[in-house]
Design a protein around this motif. Structure first.
Motif: not given
Length: 248
Positions: A227-248
């Protein structure tokens, strides 16, 4: 038992209101006791709270707070989780306050401000608070489910995570530059990304294909480490999305 219990509930055990309060007390990680108003312990608790039993149930919380005929939300608020405001703005919303959701919130809060966690009850999800977790690095004597959740909530709060509890996400709307979560009370949360961490059996009735929505799916039989691993992995994907939004 009532003298040492952090939460004392006085009322009939068969009363649905009492059962609901017991459910909150069980999930709180605090010690609790339930007494009939006619029993000696119940009468003593009422007397100590300055009540005569004409209004039930009565909940006495360590520190002196007395709640008369409360609902679960009242007790949740008394335990340190304030009610949702009419409108909350955040960078990331996590739907689900189980171990997966807590892990996602903590991982994200280290990178972005204003992380909000929404859940219809107290943190912990399906994790049995009495289970003993023996495979966590740094805890040679093991760790109870109750302590894991308590430490996770403390870590999240220190990181600035905000909890909106006793709330369910009823609808998620795409507003172009942000997502709008509509909660049970009618309150709303505006954010740019969402991690859905409610488990495969408890997904909210929302559109999961919207941009910025990441699902942290875990099976009901998965352990805390998964459960912890799934949460951290999901957070990283969400952060990547946010970083892409900022970069775009």
């Amino acid at each position: 038992m009532s003298e040492s219990a952090a939460i004392v509930i006085v009322g009939a055990a068969s009363d649905p209101r009492v059962r609901a309060l017991v459910g909150v007390a069980e999930r709180s990680g605090r010690t609790y006791a339930v007494h009939s108003a006619d029993a000696a312990d119940g009468r003593a608790a009422l007397e100590g709270a300055g009540q005569d039993g004409s209004i039930l149930p009565v909940v006495v919380v360590a520190g002196g707070s007395v709640l008369l005929d409360p609902i679960g939300l009242d007790l949740i608020e008394e335990l340190g989780f304030p009610r949702a405001q009419a409108h909350t703005v955040g960078e990331l919303a996590v739907v689900g306050a189980g171990v997966t959701g807590l892990a996602a919130a903590v991982a994200a809060a280290d990178r972005v401000p204003r992380v909000v966690v929404v859940d219809p009850t107290l943190p912990g999800g399906s994790l049995d608070p009495n289970d003993r977790i023996t495979d966590y690095l740094g805890f040679p004597d093991g760790l109870s489910g109750r302590d894991l959740v308590r430490l996770g909530v403390e870590q999240a709060r220190r990181a600035g995570v905000r909890f909106l509890l006793a709330e369910r996400v009823e609808e998620m709307l795409d507003r172009g530059d942000h997502l709008l979560l509509v909660l049970t009370s009618g309150a709303t949360v505006a954010c740019r990304a969402v991690v859905v961490a409610t488990g495969v059996d408890r997904r909210p009735a929302v559109e999961l294909s919207l941009p910025g929505v990441v699902v942290a799916a875990t099976g009901s039989a998965d352990g805390a480490a998964v459960a912890v691993g799934a949460g951290v992995a999901a957070a990283r994907r969400a952060l990547d999305y946010l970083a892409g939004e900022v970069a775009g």
